[in-house]
Motif scaffolding. Structure first.
Motif, PDB file in Angstrom:
ATOM      1  N   LEU A 148       0.854  -1.196   0.000  1.00 44.00           N
ATOM      2  CA  LEU A 148       0.000   0.000   0.000  1.00 44.00           C
ATOM      3  C   LEU A 148       0.889   1.244   0.000  1.00 44.00           C
ATOM      4  O   LEU A 148       1.902   1.283   0.701  1.00 44.00           O
ATOM      5  N   ILE A 149       0.517   2.258  -0.795  1.00 45.53           N
ATOM      6  CA  ILE A 149       1.303   3.503  -0.832  1.00 45.53           C
ATOM      7  C   ILE A 149       0.627   4.517   0.089  1.00 45.53           C
ATOM      8  O   ILE A 149      -0.565   4.778  -0.048  1.00 45.53           O
ATOM      9  N   GLY A 150       1.391   5.065   1.010  1.00 47.71           N
ATOM     10  CA  GLY A 150       0.805   6.000   1.984  1.00 47.71           C
ATOM     11  C   GLY A 150      -0.142   5.254   2.905  1.00 47.71           C
ATOM     12  O   GLY A 150      -0.009   4.047   3.114  1.00 47.71           O
ATOM     13  N   GLU A 151      -1.148   5.973   3.390  1.00 49.27           N
ATOM     14  CA  GLU A 151      -2.076   5.345   4.339  1.00 49.27           C
ATOM     15  C   GLU A 151      -3.366   4.960   3.631  1.00 49.27           C
ATOM     16  O   GLU A 151      -3.662   5.469   2.538  1.00 49.27           O
ATOM     17  N   GLU A 152      -4.146   4.077   4.269  1.00 53.03           N
ATOM     18  CA  GLU A 152      -5.484   3.755   3.738  1.00 53.03           C
ATOM     19  C   GLU A 152      -6.304   5.028   3.677  1.00 53.03           C
ATOM     20  O   GLU A 152      -6.297   5.816   4.630  1.00 53.03           O
ATOM     21  N   GLY A 153      -6.979   5.264   2.558  1.00 53.98           N
ATOM     22  CA  GLY A 153      -7.803   6.472   2.412  1.00 53.98           C
ATOM     23  C   GLY A 153      -7.032   7.658   1.845  1.00 53.98           C
ATOM     24  O   GLY A 153      -7.608   8.705   1.582  1.00 53.98           O
ATOM     25  N   GLY A 154      -5.726   7.474   1.631  1.00 55.48           N
ATOM     26  CA  GLY A 154      -4.908   8.605   1.153  1.00 55.48           C
ATOM     27  C   GLY A 154      -4.799   8.687  -0.361  1.00 55.48           C
ATOM     28  O   GLY A 154      -4.116   9.569  -0.892  1.00 55.48           O
ATOM     29  N   GLY A 155      -5.490   7.777  -1.086  1.00 55.40           N
ATOM     30  CA  GLY A 155      -5.312   7.691  -2.537  1.00 55.40           C
ATOM     31  C   GLY A 155      -5.704   8.943  -3.297  1.00 55.40           C
ATOM     32  O   GLY A 155      -5.015   9.352  -4.240  1.00 55.40           O
ATOM     33  N   PHE A 156      -6.782   9.562  -2.875  1.00 57.49           N
ATOM     34  CA  PHE A 156      -7.277  10.746  -3.592  1.00 57.49           C
ATOM     35  C   PHE A 156      -6.252  11.884  -3.490  1.00 57.49           C
ATOM     36  O   PHE A 156      -5.911  12.528  -4.486  1.00 57.49           O
ATOM     37  N   ALA A 157      -5.730  12.079  -2.274  1.00 62.61           N
ATOM     38  CA  ALA A 157      -4.746  13.158  -2.072  1.00 62.61           C
ATOM     39  C   ALA A 157      -3.470  12.879  -2.864  1.00 62.61           C
ATOM     40  O   ALA A 157      -2.887  13.792  -3.468  1.00 62.61           O
TER      41      ALA A 157
END
Ligand code: FAD
Length: 301
Positions: free
Chosen positions: A137-146
């Motif tokens: 996973l890249i970054g945190e869960e839920g961070g995809g949009f940002a």
């Protein structure tokens, strides 16, 4: 590469960024889906579900540039980790190696009939119970949009710089052809309408070049966020203007301009497709207009 440099963990950078920088492998960014309006990233429906030490990915993507290239060893996939979260916190990004079981690169999509194989083509891809380790996973869960927002600045300015090069080539071809061919007793270059196309093209290229340079300078000095309006402005202005210039270069070439004997038709298809890739014009205009209006809305509050 920029995304991994900015948001990847040390392990992700070592495993994927270093071979990418060395040119040993390639990557692709997989967000767009055939089944939802993907210009609104909150619609992205591919599921990414945690299961123990792994995430399981299911979904269908298309127009994934570079994915047809067998050297494309890893995909950055955008999907939903939490469908019940606020709309901008539902998505995450995850690294999926090409050889993961359940991942099928199904076919290359054409663009106006071109397969764009020179830069790897645009693939349709199927993910069926694709399992990757949780540390992908890249970054945190839920961070995809940002992350998607942050990624698009550098990508957009690259497109615009290449398009300005394409426009320069088109003007050169237009001038040479207009000087070479004679119709109705004089070179086509002596027709006022053709001179108008040439002059307009030069004016428009210089306008674009200055705006792109200003944007690059802002990205360097105040960062992608501070340059948001200008990044959107060049993404709106450059493909449409270069499409106009290519249209005039094609017209100057007669039927040949549409054919395989000149590069103009392929160049036009590329410029036209950039009015979709990295977001359609209308979506950039909507967000730019909103930012412009916000100042005055705050005044009224
Ligand atoms: C050559 C090419 C390469 C691409 N490469 C990639 C890639 O590498 N990875 C990837 O993930 N995707 C890629 N794409 C896909 C591209 O990002 C999407 O096509 C784009 O985001 C639009 O999504 P959509 O096609 O689902 O259109 P939709 O979301 O269905 O939108 C259709 C149309 O609706 C209109 N519209 C939408 N919202 C608004 C609004 N707010 N106001 C007014 N009108 C609106 C626009 O005219 C828009 O074109 C590529 C596309 C092309 C053509």
């Amino acid at each position: 590469m920029e995304l991994l440099a900015q948001f990847g963990t040390d392990r992700q950078r070592e495993k994927y960024l270093e071979p990418l920088l060395d040119g040993r492998i390639r990557s692709a960014f997989a967000m767009t889906e055939p089944d939802v309006a993907s210009s609104d990233a909150t619609n992205i429906a591919t599921s990414i579900v945690r299961d123990g030490d792994e995430y399981v990915v299911n979904g269908r993507k298309w127009f994934i540039t570079g994915a047809m290239n067998p050297g494309c060893a890893v995909f950055i996939v955008m999907g939903k980790t939490d469908p019940s979260a606020p709309s901008h916190r539902r998505q995450s990004m995850i690294l999926v190696p090409r050889d993961t079981p359940g991942l099928t690169v199904r076919r290359g999509m054409t663009v106006f009939g071109y397969d764009d194989a020179d830069h790897g083509g645009h693939a349709e891809m199927i993910f069926e119970d694709v399992r990757v380790p949780a540390d992908h996973l890249i970054g945190e869960e839920g961070g995809g949009f940002a992350i998607a927002q942050a990624r698009l600045g550098p990508g957009r300015i690259h497109h615009c710089m290449r398009l300005i090069g394409i426009a320069e080539r088109a003007v050169e071809m237009m001038c040479r052809r207009a000087l070479d061919r004679t119709a109705f007793g004089k070179p086509i270059a002596q027709q006022g309408v053709v001179q108008d196309w040439i002059a307009e093209s030069r004016v428009r290229i210089e306008q674009l070049r200055l705006l792109v340079l200003k944007t690059a300078w802002l990205m360097d000095t105040v960062g992608n966020r501070g340059a948001h309006t200008e990044i959107q402005a060049i993404k709106i202005a450059t493909p449409a203007t270069v499409e106009w210039i290519l249209d005039k270069a094609i017209q100057t070439h007669g039927a040949g301009g549409l054919s395989q004997d000149f590069p103009l038709a392929a160049m036009w298809a590329g410029a036209r497709s950039l009015r979709f890739a990295d977001g359609p014009d209308e979506v950039h205009k909507r967000s730019l207009a909103y930012r412009e209006l916000r100042t005055y809305m705050e005044d009224r509050a």
